[in-house]
Design a protein around this motif. Sequence first.
Motif, mmCIF file in Angstrom:
data_model
loop_
_atom_site.group_PDB
_atom_site.id
_atom_site.type_symbol
_atom_site.label_atom_id
_atom_site.label_comp_id
_atom_site.label_asym_id
_atom_site.label_seq_id
_atom_site.Cartn_x
_atom_site.Cartn_y
_atom_site.Cartn_z
ATOM 1 N N THR A 194 38.502 -3.328 -44.809
ATOM 2 C CA THR A 194 38.805 -2.899 -43.446
ATOM 3 C C THR A 194 38.580 -4.061 -42.478
ATOM 4 N N SER A 195 39.319 -4.045 -41.390
ATOM 5 C CA SER A 195 39.241 -5.113 -40.394
ATOM 6 C C SER A 195 39.214 -4.509 -39.000
ATOM 7 N N GLU A 196 38.354 -5.037 -38.156
ATOM 8 C CA GLU A 196 38.225 -4.523 -36.796
ATOM 9 C C GLU A 196 39.380 -4.971 -35.905
ATOM 10 N N TRP A 197 39.957 -6.151 -36.189
ATOM 11 C CA TRP A 197 41.021 -6.672 -35.324
ATOM 12 C C TRP A 197 42.257 -5.777 -35.334
ATOM 13 N N LEU A 198 42.431 -4.978 -36.387
ATOM 14 C CA LEU A 198 43.587 -4.088 -36.465
ATOM 15 C C LEU A 198 43.580 -3.027 -35.370
ATOM 16 N N GLN A 199 42.429 -2.787 -34.763
ATOM 17 C CA GLN A 199 42.371 -1.780 -33.704
ATOM 18 C C GLN A 199 43.312 -2.113 -32.556
ATOM 19 N N TRP A 200 43.486 -3.389 -32.229
ATOM 20 C CA TRP A 200 44.262 -3.768 -31.052
ATOM 21 C C TRP A 200 45.750 -3.459 -31.209
ATOM 22 N N PRO A 201 46.424 -3.916 -32.271
ATOM 23 C CA PRO A 201 47.831 -3.516 -32.407
ATOM 24 C C PRO A 201 48.000 -2.020 -32.654
ATOM 25 N N MET A 202 47.017 -1.398 -33.287
ATOM 26 C CA MET A 202 47.120 0.039 -33.536
ATOM 27 C C MET A 202 47.027 0.832 -32.232
ATOM 28 N N ILE A 203 46.183 0.395 -31.316
ATOM 29 C CA ILE A 203 46.110 1.050 -30.001
ATOM 30 C C ILE A 203 47.439 0.916 -29.279
ATOM 31 N N ALA A 204 48.005 -0.292 -29.308
ATOM 32 C CA ALA A 204 49.276 -0.524 -28.619
ATOM 33 C C ALA A 204 50.382 0.360 -29.180
ATOM 34 N N LEU A 234 51.662 -4.286 -17.894
ATOM 35 C CA LEU A 234 50.497 -4.201 -17.013
ATOM 36 C C LEU A 234 49.532 -3.118 -17.490
ATOM 37 N N GLY A 235 50.062 -1.941 -17.826
ATOM 38 C CA GLY A 235 49.202 -0.857 -18.294
ATOM 39 C C GLY A 235 48.496 -1.207 -19.586
ATOM 40 N N LEU A 236 49.207 -1.844 -20.516
ATOM 41 C CA LEU A 236 48.579 -2.236 -21.783
ATOM 42 C C LEU A 236 47.501 -3.280 -21.550
ATOM 43 N N CYS A 237 47.762 -4.240 -20.673
ATOM 44 C CA CYS A 237 46.759 -5.259 -20.374
ATOM 45 C C CYS A 237 45.513 -4.646 -19.739
ATOM 46 N N LEU A 238 45.729 -3.647 -18.874
ATOM 47 C CA LEU A 238 44.576 -2.968 -18.275
ATOM 48 C C LEU A 238 43.717 -2.304 -19.341
ATOM 49 N N GLU A 239 44.359 -1.540 -20.214
ATOM 50 C CA GLU A 239 43.584 -0.816 -21.223
ATOM 51 C C GLU A 239 42.896 -1.772 -22.189
ATOM 52 N N LEU A 240 43.663 -2.691 -22.774
ATOM 53 C CA LEU A 240 43.075 -3.595 -23.765
ATOM 54 C C LEU A 240 42.095 -4.561 -23.113
ATOM 55 N N GLY A 241 42.405 -5.005 -21.884
ATOM 56 C CA GLY A 241 41.501 -5.922 -21.203
ATOM 57 C C GLY A 241 40.151 -5.296 -20.924
ATOM 58 N N ILE A 242 40.166 -4.057 -20.454
ATOM 59 C CA ILE A 242 38.894 -3.383 -20.165
ATOM 60 C C ILE A 242 38.140 -3.098 -21.456
ATOM 61 N N ARG A 243 38.866 -2.728 -22.508
ATOM 62 C CA ARG A 243 38.202 -2.514 -23.800
ATOM 63 C C ARG A 243 37.551 -3.807 -24.301
ATOM 64 N N ALA A 244 38.263 -4.926 -24.139
ATOM 65 C CA ALA A 244 37.696 -6.208 -24.570
ATOM 66 C C ALA A 244 36.500 -6.596 -23.716
ATOM 67 N N LEU A 245 36.607 -6.360 -22.396
ATOM 68 C CA LEU A 245 35.506 -6.693 -21.492
ATOM 69 C C LEU A 245 34.262 -5.876 -21.824
ATOM 70 N N ALA A 246 34.447 -4.631 -22.221
ATOM 71 C CA ALA A 246 33.303 -3.777 -22.535
ATOM 72 C C ALA A 246 32.534 -4.275 -23.755
ATOM 73 N N ARG A 247 33.179 -5.103 -24.594
ATOM 74 C CA ARG A 247 32.510 -5.610 -25.790
ATOM 75 C C ARG A 247 31.778 -6.928 -25.552
ATOM 76 N N LEU A 248 31.993 -7.533 -24.391
ATOM 77 C CA LEU A 248 31.340 -8.802 -24.098
ATOM 78 C C LEU A 248 29.898 -8.582 -23.664
ATOM 79 N N PRO A 249 28.993 -9.497 -24.015
ATOM 80 C CA PRO A 249 27.606 -9.393 -23.504
ATOM 81 C C PRO A 249 27.586 -9.660 -21.999
ATOM 82 N N HIS A 250 26.814 -8.860 -21.267
ATOM 83 C CA HIS A 250 26.710 -9.034 -19.823
ATOM 84 C C HIS A 250 25.855 -10.256 -19.495
ATOM 85 N N VAL A 251 26.287 -10.988 -18.495
ATOM 86 C CA VAL A 251 25.623 -12.249 -18.165
ATOM 87 C C VAL A 251 25.146 -12.208 -16.711
ATOM 88 N N GLY A 252 23.851 -12.391 -16.470
ATOM 89 C CA GLY A 252 23.279 -12.572 -15.144
ATOM 90 C C GLY A 252 23.647 -11.482 -14.158
#
Length: 402
Positions: free
Chosen positions: A40-50, A256-274
């Motif tokens: 299994t691979s986690e990266w497959l989630q992105w094209p599957m969501i799209a 635009l809608g896809l970038c919003l959804e995937l972008g926010i999902r990607a941002l939620a996985r980043l460690p918060h800084v300062g």
Amino acid sequence: MHRRHDLDTLRIAAFALLILYHAAMAYVAGWDFHLKSTYTSEWLQWPMIALNRWRMPLLFAISGIALGLSLPDRGRLQHTLRRSWRLLLPLVFGIVAVVSLQAYCEALDKGDVAPGLGHFLWRYWQFRPWPGAHFSGAAYGFTWNHLWYLAYLLPYTVLAVVLASLLRPLRRALPRWQPGDRLLGTLLLALPVAWLAWSLLVLMPRWPPTHALLDDVYVHAESLPLFLGGFLAARWQRGWDLLVRGRRVTLALAVLGLCLELGIRALARLPHVGDLDAWVLALPWAQTERVGRALYTWCMLLTLFGWARVLLVRPWHGLNYCREAVFSWYILHQTVLIVLLYALRPLQLGPWLEPVLLVAGTISGCLLIHELLIRRSRWLRPLFGLRADPPASPIARAATAR
């Protein structure tokens, strides 16, 4: 009315994508499926969501359009009964004879039953709940798995015809409002997106998808309006013209809608800084992500219909064959896939060879079963949604014309 080759091609493509989508479901890390690969691979989630956001909405919209194009002014009861029978018979047969093999493989995988297909089927065909079992449908005693789409089309079809018949006198009596193209286009963009966003924000958290028909509030809220909208818009030429003219705008909005959804999902996985941490957490990210999802879903549908109307209006070689075969392939594909995966998994073929063989084997299996058994059998054809009499070959038609 002339045949809509663009809709035929979209329908074939949407069902063909199901094979890739369901094959990938076995390899997506973190997503549940009837049978999972060890690779299994986690990266497959992105094209599957799209892909996930519009594949089933597209099928429901096309089904509504097909009903709207085929519904006659007279003889609607007979037409509806024939159409319902062509949905009900494959659904029942699929539950009994096709999807039951999926349930067996899943039950074996989860340790719910001992090996022995005959014993399992004898118990399955009693349609009694399986206490303590965990495979799909065990609580009900049967499952329709991927055939849930047929189960939903049945009441949707009846409802659409009943509403159309009841409202036909009222439609003639009401004055016709003719808004300008700009206002009409804005309404056709904003209102469906608002409805889909509300469904995602309000309904889905309370009623997550079950595909069990009776308690599936969110899926009905998404799918039924798309089906009815397609039914109403089937012969609305002005609407199709707007889709063609606005296809570039809808494509940009879909991106635009896809970038919003995937972008926010990607941002939620980043460690918060300062100091960024508090700012990020203060924003309504979940709501924005779901609004982006709604925008992407609706605008992608409009984009597909608009571009198909331009690029796919001509018939292509093999269209008639694929148009007939697509229904039986839809019924077969997931069962062939799961049985094949169950056989391939112990061989430990690796993360590349196994999925390649799985997809190739599923396509080959569907092709052989359809071509050698279903297509040539008068009694099997209706069980897979086909007319009992196969269409005449080009040679036969030429001979008859003489």
